[in-house]
Design an enzyme around this catalytic site. Sequence first.
Site, PDB file in Angstrom:
ATOM      1  N   GLY A  11      20.343 -19.982  19.595  1.00 35.22           N
ATOM      2  CA  GLY A  11      19.706 -18.738  19.147  1.00 35.22           C
ATOM      3  C   GLY A  11      18.565 -19.040  18.188  1.00 35.22           C
ATOM      4  NE  ARG A  21       2.697 -25.730   7.350  1.00 32.11           N
ATOM      5  CZ  ARG A  21       2.955 -25.918   6.062  1.00 32.11           C
ATOM      6  NH1 ARG A  21       4.208 -25.956   5.629  1.00 32.11           N
ATOM      7  NH2 ARG A  21       1.956 -26.073   5.197  1.00 32.11           N
ATOM      8  CB  ALA A  22       8.712 -29.218   6.981  1.00 26.39           C
ATOM      9  CB  VAL A  24       4.655 -31.801  12.635  1.00 25.83           C
ATOM     10  CG1 VAL A  24       3.270 -32.309  13.013  1.00 25.83           C
ATOM     11  CG2 VAL A  24       5.461 -31.452  13.882  1.00 25.83           C
ATOM     12  NE  ARG A  72      22.919 -19.723  23.075  1.00 25.54           N
ATOM     13  CZ  ARG A  72      22.422 -18.601  22.537  1.00 25.54           C
ATOM     14  NH1 ARG A  72      21.805 -17.723  23.271  1.00 25.54           N
ATOM     15  NH2 ARG A  72      22.572 -18.379  21.245  1.00 25.54           N
ATOM     16  CB  SER A  73      20.468 -26.875  28.339  1.00 25.77           C
ATOM     17  OG  SER A  73      20.630 -27.765  29.418  1.00 25.77           O
ATOM     18  N   GLY A 104      26.559 -25.028  17.988  1.00 28.18           N
ATOM     19  CA  GLY A 104      26.518 -25.472  19.384  1.00 28.18           C
ATOM     20  C   GLY A 104      25.498 -26.587  19.555  1.00 28.18           C
ATOM     21  CG  ASP A 130      27.970 -19.983  12.038  1.00 28.49           C
ATOM     22  OD1 ASP A 130      26.882 -20.570  11.913  1.00 28.49           O
ATOM     23  OD2 ASP A 130      28.443 -19.673  13.141  1.00 28.49           O
ATOM     24  NE  ARG A 172      28.838 -12.933  19.708  1.00 27.65           N
ATOM     25  CZ  ARG A 172      29.166 -12.151  20.741  1.00 27.65           C
ATOM     26  NH1 ARG A 172      30.290 -12.342  21.370  1.00 27.65           N
ATOM     27  NH2 ARG A 172      28.337 -11.219  21.148  1.00 27.65           N
ATOM     28  NE  ARG A 217      29.911   9.199  -1.798  1.00 27.52           N
ATOM     29  CZ  ARG A 217      29.485   8.065  -1.237  1.00 27.52           C
ATOM     30  NH1 ARG A 217      29.289   7.001  -1.978  1.00 27.52           N
ATOM     31  NH2 ARG A 217      29.248   7.995   0.042  1.00 27.52           N
TER      32      ARG A 217
END
Length: 336
Positions: A11, A21-22, A24, A72-73, A104, A130, A172, A217
């Site tokens: 994801g 960038r950092a 490279v 994803r592969s 993953g 996570d 999730r 309330r």
Amino acid sequence: INRIAVITSGGDAPGMNAAVRAVVLTAENYGIEVVGFRHGYEGVLTNDYIKLGRESVEHILQYSGTIIKSARSERFKTDDGGREAAENLDAHQIDGFIVIGGDGSFRGADHLAKFWQGPIIGVPGTIDNDLYGTDNTIGYDTAVETAMDALDKIRDTAEAMDRVFIVEVMGRNAGYIGISSAMACGSERMILPELQKDKPLTVDALVKHIEGVHRVRGDSSYVMVLCENQWPGGAVRLAEQLEDRLNFPCRPCLLGHVQRGGRPTAMDRILATRLGVHAVELIRSGETGVMAGISRNELCTTPLQDTWMQRKQLSQELIDIQTKLFNPVKKERHKA
Ligand code: ATP
């Protein structure tokens, strides 16, 4: 070390570009070439790559998404896939491999290490936060900011109409986005994986809580944060179930993929920059099989396997604050 490869995988998360960038710019300072395989591990299998230099990463750190794409592969997960990826890395004379992604993607790195001998470093890039071994992951802060922004807007309309809203956020398996956005917006209730696991909330309990809030309330809004996958049928079903039992409208709102986009916050840009630099330094120092992280504002490393095998605990203090701050039942007892 003459040439390293970088991928963004799984994801996408705001700040991945800043990390690329950092990597490279740091590598270039050491005269190391950088190759970016496109679409994560899939690009390593299909030899879909671009050379990345200073000019390719200029002015990308303020954008979400990833210039080298993510994907994803399934094919990569097989032994044949792992072997093929290793052969391709060798064919390109890659001396080090950096994977920016979530758990993953790190399992993927571990899989690659069975077939490829070069140094492999993980950089935590996922909105879910996570991963064990780093206080924050790249993209998490931006996702919370986005959820907070949406929740504030929902509060406006909920308050005007005295409505109950159930707002579904991502996460999730981990309630970080849920608890942080709930706290930042003063939501009345949150349904998080960590809490559902031990003591699942029921419709009865929720109805009782909403009625309690209304008793204390008077007319008011009620905004509940629901982490995805924590209620059968999600926010839509829960809103229906509550509306059946209550005398006022209950509306679902699914934030969905907006949580992956938007300008990365300063926190995410800085985190991504620090971790991208750290990853290159780790490769240069001969490290392998670790994730570059930051704990208590200090750079650190964690073995890749620990990042998913050890569970990062949601702070009990945060859970307590959120549950203490709104407990209408106690307030009623106090009044009596
Ligand atoms: P996020 O949690 O933010 O979606 P992620 O990195 O956890 O990110 P996944 O889709 O779980 O995303 O994994 C990304 C890719 O990593 C997979 O498509 C696959 O190519 C590879 N991968 C995942 N798990 C494994 C595994 N057990 N073995 C080999 N490769 C894996």
